[in-house]
Design a protein around this motif. Sequence first.
Motif, PDB file in Angstrom:
ATOM      1  N   ALA A   1       0.817  -1.217   0.000  1.00  0.00           N
ATOM      2  CA  ALA A   1       0.000   0.000   0.000  1.00  0.00           C
ATOM      3  C   ALA A   1       0.848   1.263   0.000  1.00  0.00           C
ATOM      4  CB  ALA A   1      -0.941  -0.003   1.203  1.00  0.00           C
ATOM      5  N   THR A   2       1.918   1.266   0.787  1.00  0.00           N
ATOM      6  CA  THR A   2       2.772   2.455   0.868  1.00  0.00           C
ATOM      7  C   THR A   2       3.438   2.734  -0.479  1.00  0.00           C
ATOM      8  OG1 THR A   2       3.200   1.985   3.191  1.00  0.00           O
ATOM      9  CG2 THR A   2       4.696   3.515   2.096  1.00  0.00           C
ATOM     10  N   ARG A   3       3.891   1.682  -1.141  1.00  0.00           N
ATOM     11  CA  ARG A   3       4.544   1.876  -2.436  1.00  0.00           C
ATOM     12  C   ARG A   3       3.546   2.420  -3.460  1.00  0.00           C
ATOM     13  NH1 ARG A   3       7.461  -2.639  -6.383  1.00  0.00           N
ATOM     14  NH2 ARG A   3       7.820  -1.175  -8.101  1.00  0.00           N
ATOM     15  N   ALA A   4       2.328   1.897  -3.455  1.00  0.00           N
ATOM     16  CA  ALA A   4       1.317   2.392  -4.387  1.00  0.00           C
ATOM     17  C   ALA A   4       0.996   3.856  -4.124  1.00  0.00           C
ATOM     18  CB  ALA A   4       0.043   1.538  -4.277  1.00  0.00           C
TER      19      ALA A   4
ATOM     20  N   VAL B   1      -3.459  11.078  -1.666  1.00  0.00           N
ATOM     21  CA  VAL B   1      -3.627   9.874  -0.859  1.00  0.00           C
ATOM     22  C   VAL B   1      -4.999   9.265  -1.113  1.00  0.00           C
ATOM     23  CG1 VAL B   1      -3.779   8.989   1.499  1.00  0.00           C
ATOM     24  CG2 VAL B   1      -1.997  10.628   0.901  1.00  0.00           C
ATOM     25  N   ARG B   2      -6.010  10.121  -1.240  1.00  0.00           N
ATOM     26  CA  ARG B   2      -7.357   9.619  -1.535  1.00  0.00           C
ATOM     27  C   ARG B   2      -7.383   8.916  -2.888  1.00  0.00           C
ATOM     28  NH1 ARG B   2     -12.552  10.543   0.237  1.00  0.00           N
ATOM     29  NH2 ARG B   2     -11.740  11.882   1.878  1.00  0.00           N
ATOM     30  N   ASP B   3      -6.699   9.467  -3.881  1.00  0.00           N
ATOM     31  CA  ASP B   3      -6.591   8.799  -5.179  1.00  0.00           C
ATOM     32  C   ASP B   3      -5.948   7.425  -5.022  1.00  0.00           C
ATOM     33  OD1 ASP B   3      -7.687  10.899  -6.717  1.00  0.00           O
ATOM     34  OD2 ASP B   3      -5.738  11.897  -6.852  1.00  0.00           O
ATOM     35  N   ALA B   4      -4.885   7.367  -4.229  1.00  0.00           N
ATOM     36  CA  ALA B   4      -4.172   6.106  -4.040  1.00  0.00           C
ATOM     37  C   ALA B   4      -5.072   5.056  -3.398  1.00  0.00           C
ATOM     38  CB  ALA B   4      -2.925   6.334  -3.180  1.00  0.00           C
ATOM     39  N   ALA B   5      -5.850   5.461  -2.400  1.00  0.00           N
ATOM     40  CA  ALA B   5      -6.764   4.525  -1.745  1.00  0.00           C
ATOM     41  C   ALA B   5      -7.767   3.969  -2.751  1.00  0.00           C
ATOM     42  CB  ALA B   5      -7.481   5.214  -0.591  1.00  0.00           C
ATOM     43  N   HIS B   6      -8.310   4.873  -3.562  1.00  0.00           N
ATOM     44  CA  HIS B   6      -9.315   4.464  -4.549  1.00  0.00           C
ATOM     45  C   HIS B   6      -8.714   3.513  -5.577  1.00  0.00           C
ATOM     46  CE1 HIS B   6     -12.565   4.640  -7.440  1.00  0.00           C
ATOM     47  NE2 HIS B   6     -11.734   5.092  -8.346  1.00  0.00           N
ATOM     48  N   ILE B   7      -7.560   3.852  -6.120  1.00  0.00           N
ATOM     49  CA  ILE B   7      -6.935   3.035  -7.156  1.00  0.00           C
ATOM     50  C   ILE B   7      -6.546   1.668  -6.597  1.00  0.00           C
ATOM     51  CG2 ILE B   7      -4.939   2.819  -8.690  1.00  0.00           C
ATOM     52  CD1 ILE B   7      -7.072   4.838  -9.611  1.00  0.00           C
ATOM     53  N   PHE B   8      -5.981   1.645  -5.401  1.00  0.00           N
ATOM     54  CA  PHE B   8      -5.549   0.379  -4.799  1.00  0.00           C
ATOM     55  C   PHE B   8      -6.746  -0.553  -4.605  1.00  0.00           C
ATOM     56  CE2 PHE B   8      -3.452  -2.262  -1.474  1.00  0.00           C
ATOM     57  CZ  PHE B   8      -2.244  -2.479  -2.117  1.00  0.00           C
ATOM     58  N   GLU B   9      -7.847  -0.019  -4.104  1.00  0.00           N
ATOM     59  CA  GLU B   9      -9.046  -0.836  -3.913  1.00  0.00           C
ATOM     60  C   GLU B   9      -9.613  -1.310  -5.254  1.00  0.00           C
ATOM     61  OE1 GLU B   9     -11.952   1.125  -1.505  1.00  0.00           O
ATOM     62  OE2 GLU B   9     -10.565   1.394   0.164  1.00  0.00           O
ATOM     63  N   GLU B  10      -9.656  -0.412  -6.235  1.00  0.00           N
ATOM     64  CA  GLU B  10     -10.185  -0.794  -7.541  1.00  0.00           C
ATOM     65  C   GLU B  10      -9.346  -1.901  -8.171  1.00  0.00           C
ATOM     66  OE1 GLU B  10     -12.965   0.225  -9.421  1.00  0.00           O
ATOM     67  OE2 GLU B  10     -13.550   0.923  -7.432  1.00  0.00           O
TER      68      GLU B  10
ATOM     69  N   GLU C   1       2.655  13.499  11.937  1.00  0.00           N
ATOM     70  CA  GLU C   1       3.809  14.114  12.589  1.00  0.00           C
ATOM     71  C   GLU C   1       5.066  13.261  12.418  1.00  0.00           C
ATOM     72  OE1 GLU C   1       2.676  14.771  16.610  1.00  0.00           O
ATOM     73  OE2 GLU C   1       1.218  16.314  16.103  1.00  0.00           O
ATOM     74  N   GLY C   2       5.255  12.820  11.172  1.00  0.00           N
ATOM     75  CA  GLY C   2       6.476  12.082  10.884  1.00  0.00           C
ATOM     76  C   GLY C   2       6.430  10.647  11.357  1.00  0.00           C
ATOM     77  N   MET C   3       5.339  10.176  11.934  1.00  0.00           N
ATOM     78  CA  MET C   3       5.256   8.812  12.429  1.00  0.00           C
ATOM     79  C   MET C   3       5.264   7.846  11.257  1.00  0.00           C
ATOM     80  SD  MET C   3       2.220   7.045  14.648  1.00  0.00           S
ATOM     81  CE  MET C   3       2.301   8.318  15.877  1.00  0.00           C
ATOM     82  N   PRO C   4       6.096   6.822  11.261  1.00  0.00           N
ATOM     83  CA  PRO C   4       6.078   5.837  10.175  1.00  0.00           C
ATOM     84  C   PRO C   4       4.703   5.208  10.056  1.00  0.00           C
ATOM     85  CG  PRO C   4       8.014   5.539  11.593  1.00  0.00           C
ATOM     86  CD  PRO C   4       7.124   6.540  12.258  1.00  0.00           C
ATOM     87  N   ILE C   5       4.336   4.868   8.849  1.00  0.00           N
ATOM     88  CA  ILE C   5       2.966   4.418   8.629  1.00  0.00           C
ATOM     89  C   ILE C   5       2.656   3.130   9.356  1.00  0.00           C
ATOM     90  CG2 ILE C   5       3.440   3.123   6.507  1.00  0.00           C
ATOM     91  CD1 ILE C   5       0.766   4.315   5.467  1.00  0.00           C
ATOM     92  N   ARG C   6       3.642   2.249   9.543  1.00  0.00           N
ATOM     93  CA  ARG C   6       3.359   1.000  10.248  1.00  0.00           C
ATOM     94  C   ARG C   6       2.945   1.271  11.687  1.00  0.00           C
ATOM     95  NH1 ARG C   6       4.581  -3.985   8.695  1.00  0.00           N
ATOM     96  NH2 ARG C   6       5.300  -4.619  10.752  1.00  0.00           N
ATOM     97  N   LYS C   7       3.568   2.278  12.341  1.00  0.00           N
ATOM     98  CA  LYS C   7       3.182   2.616  13.707  1.00  0.00           C
ATOM     99  C   LYS C   7       1.795   3.236  13.725  1.00  0.00           C
ATOM    100  CE  LYS C   7       7.891   3.329  15.431  1.00  0.00           C
ATOM    101  NZ  LYS C   7       8.815   4.289  16.052  1.00  0.00           N
ATOM    102  N   TYR C   8       1.500   4.048  12.714  1.00  0.00           N
ATOM    103  CA  TYR C   8       0.173   4.655  12.658  1.00  0.00           C
ATOM    104  C   TYR C   8      -0.902   3.591  12.473  1.00  0.00           C
ATOM    105  CZ  TYR C   8      -3.823   7.187  10.875  1.00  0.00           C
ATOM    106  OH  TYR C   8      -5.083   7.660  10.666  1.00  0.00           O
ATOM    107  N   VAL C   9      -0.584   2.588  11.632  1.00  0.00           N
ATOM    108  CA  VAL C   9      -1.549   1.538  11.356  1.00  0.00           C
ATOM    109  C   VAL C   9      -1.900   0.757  12.611  1.00  0.00           C
ATOM    110  CG1 VAL C   9      -1.832  -0.685  10.192  1.00  0.00           C
ATOM    111  CG2 VAL C   9      -0.979   1.290   8.940  1.00  0.00           C
TER     112      VAL C   9
END
Length: 434
Positions: free
Chosen positions: A33-36, A47-56, A272-280
């Motif tokens: 997901a992050t790479r996409a 980011v919203r575009d990326a979410a939509h495209i990834f799901e599609e 705030e700079g938090m890596p996405i894995r920690k946010y997830v």
Amino acid sequence: MSPESLTSNDQEYINGLINHDPAVIDDIYQRFATRATRFIQQKGGTVRDAAHIFEEVLLDIYFFAKSHPLRISTFEAFLMLLCKRVWEKEVERRGQRIPGLEPDETAALSRDDIQDVEDILKEGEKRRLAYHQYLQLGDDCKEIIRLCLTDNLQEDIAAQTRIPSEELPARRAICFRDLLSRIDGIARPPDPLAEKDVQDADAYLSGLMNEAGKTAYIEKLKSNPGLAGRVKRFDAIRKLLAQRVCSDTERDEFQHLLFGHRNAWFSTKESEGMPIRKYVIGTAIIAIGLATMLYISPWRKNIYSQFSSTEMQAIENDTLRLPPQVMEDFNKGHFSDALNMLNDVLVKNPNNIYARYYRGVCLINLNQVDPARTDLLTVYNGQNPIRYEAAFYIALSYLKEGNKQECLEWLLKIPESAPNYLKVQKLIEELKTN
């Protein structure tokens, strides 16, 4: 570096999507997901575009693999190439272009992989077009088409739609003609199905002809290859649209799993700079819980009444200003009276977006959701200051009918930058807890 995969066999990703395996889908989001997102942002998307495209893309793979044998060499390269191709098509629809494929983007893929990507893309684009144009139809036609594509008996469709059985074939044809004309207006096929042929084609494809009529129609198709090709295209459109609109618990479960990861991996809020894995870690359980509650929870209270209140405000623009009496009646809840005056305003100035928006709100309150959505869609599809208020009321119209999934889909169209974003989030929170 990508997170460690739970599988060493890339084909298991395809099998996991087909079987909507939560562990496999979670692994796909963690690894890719992050790479996409990074790729789509580099190519001018959000980011919203990326979410939509990834799901599609995941939906496209899911639908294709359910009906075609699909074997891949490497899932990551396959998925990323498909994301790029779907994003290219979206950018083209916006009147832009992005650079073509780089050699290293296809190096890991076999010739069969690349052909499968193009086949999935072609089928997915046709499905998206059919579904988007279906959503533009009136609610009556949407319901008729959905029931027709679900293999219901004519008697059952007539009973559910309250259309006399003898009138139903013509009504079906009217709705399918409307849908096809919308699709053909964009796809511009060289040889579209003529209006006069739609009713017979529908009867043939739906198995409604008697044996003699079916035999005669088959002979007609054999003697007319052009008509046969047009009917074949009509059949393909019906089948692709049925994948999106007909009742399918497996598809619904798969889509809810995807939604459960959307807020976790594609948040537009600053971390705030938090890596996405920690946010997830902090959001995935909440998001999946929301998806589950939306899928199985009954209504416990009338949430609609909590969010449907709105007040008509004075408009500064002289050309769009509404009569004071309209405002007074609307704000007192006299929606029938306000509706009559708003109709008069729109006769004189059809481009008055505020009159159209408030008329849509009146119609919802008067339980006339079909014309209400027509007005609100007109506002939403324009570039104006209240398009996201219109989207919110379209969501509320589905909420009023108890259709939580459609309500949610419209709420998710409203970006963080919209003035009503906090209200949107509060409604989503209510959907989660009720």
